[in-house]
Design an enzyme around this catalytic site. Structure first.
Site, mmCIF file in Angstrom:
data_model
loop_
_atom_site.group_PDB
_atom_site.id
_atom_site.type_symbol
_atom_site.label_atom_id
_atom_site.label_comp_id
_atom_site.label_asym_id
_atom_site.label_seq_id
_atom_site.Cartn_x
_atom_site.Cartn_y
_atom_site.Cartn_z
ATOM 1 N N HIS A 1 0.752 -1.008 0.047
ATOM 2 C CA HIS A 1 -0.019 -0.068 -0.010
ATOM 3 C C HIS A 1 0.851 1.261 0.072
ATOM 4 C CE1 HIS A 1 -2.966 -2.801 1.144
ATOM 5 N NE2 HIS A 1 -4.170 -1.883 0.946
ATOM 6 N N LYS B 1 -0.733 5.074 4.824
ATOM 7 C CA LYS B 1 -1.653 4.176 5.313
ATOM 8 C C LYS B 1 -1.062 3.813 6.695
ATOM 9 C CE LYS B 1 -4.038 -0.339 4.590
ATOM 10 N NZ LYS B 1 -5.293 0.118 4.905
#
Length: 265
Positions: A154, A158
């Site tokens: 990701h 995040k």
């Protein structure tokens, strides 16, 4: 008849995409937004957002008290998202939650609240239909190939690791996979964390880099063979069809549903 919607987190990358999706959908109407700042303003006061005369509330309870909405779309962070979801259920607003990082205890508490009030709620670790299919395929494969690891990748902003999608994938595989510890019994990490996190013997590895959006590989190994099931989201528009589906489905529910796979026919 339009579905009235509140969006929490309109300035975020997912939230701003949801604002545009709701605004472009004829059957939806954006009623208000919840934001940790900019209370008292409207969306057209925020340069990066569509030119809409939609009020912004900093106090979520005040938002629910002063507006009439059918659905809350929450795309914030776990701590705020949990409180928003509880309040929405108490005010008979149906939550559609894409916030990642809820604990099992939090989900159980929300399930009880949803059932007690008879108000539908959908929590989805991933709204991309392809990601949901990836998880379902992994669940099936784990029955036959129990040696498996997850690599999830990701963007570097995040907050939670591993991702909700990775945790959900592991949980689904645990339903069909024979529980076992993987690797050599005398395996030793020369650097702590080298083998990643572990769930029922399944190793989960988290990568965080700029340029990524949301990506996951589930790698299976067996004698003389490997199987890789992979999904990539290259932009946040990939999640909006799942959000739209959930908004429509939650209107007919009276309990909490966890996971978009439970909405697919």
């Amino acid at each position: 008849m339009q579905t009235g919607i509140i969006i929490a987190g309109p300035r975020g990358k997912m939230g701003s995409e949801a604002v545009r999706m709701v605004n472009n959908e004829e059957t939806f109407k954006l009623i208000a937004c919840i934001d940790r700042k900019n209370g008292g303003k409207t969306l057209n006061d925020i340069e990066s957002l569509p030119n809409l005369d939609v009020p912004i509330f900093e106090d979520p309870e005040k938002c629910f008290q002063e507006t009439e909405a059918d659905v809350l779309i929450d795309l914030t962070v776990a701590e705020a998202g949990y409180e928003h979801t509880k309040l929405a259920l108490l005010y008979s607003v149906r939550p559609v939650v894409g916030t990642s990082g809820f604990s099992r205890d939090q989900i159980a508490a929300l399930e009880d609240l949803s059932e007690t009030h008879g108000i539908g709620c959908i929590i989805a670790p991933n709204f991309a239909v392809g990601a949901v299919l990836m998880m379902q395929f992994a669940k099936t494969a784990a029955k036959y190939l129990p040696d498996v690891e997850i690599i999830e990748k990701h963007h570097d902003q995040k907050l939670d690791a591993p991702s909700g999608t990775a945790v959900k994938t592991a949980n689904l595989m645990e339903e069909t996979r024979q529980s076992k510890q993987q690797g050599h019994p005398d395996e030793e990490e020369k650097l702590e964390g080298a083998r990643g996190a572990e769930s029922d013997g399944i190793h989960i590895h988290s990568v965080r880099l700029p340029g990524l959006v949301a990506h996951q590989e589930v790698l299976f190994g067996g004698p003389g063979q490997t199987l890789t099931i992979k999904h990539d989201s290259y932009n946040r528009a990939s999640f909006m069809e799942g959000v739209k589906l959930s908004v429509n489905k939650v209107m007919g529910l009276n309990k909490l549903i966890y996971g978009l796979e439970n909405l697919l026919e």
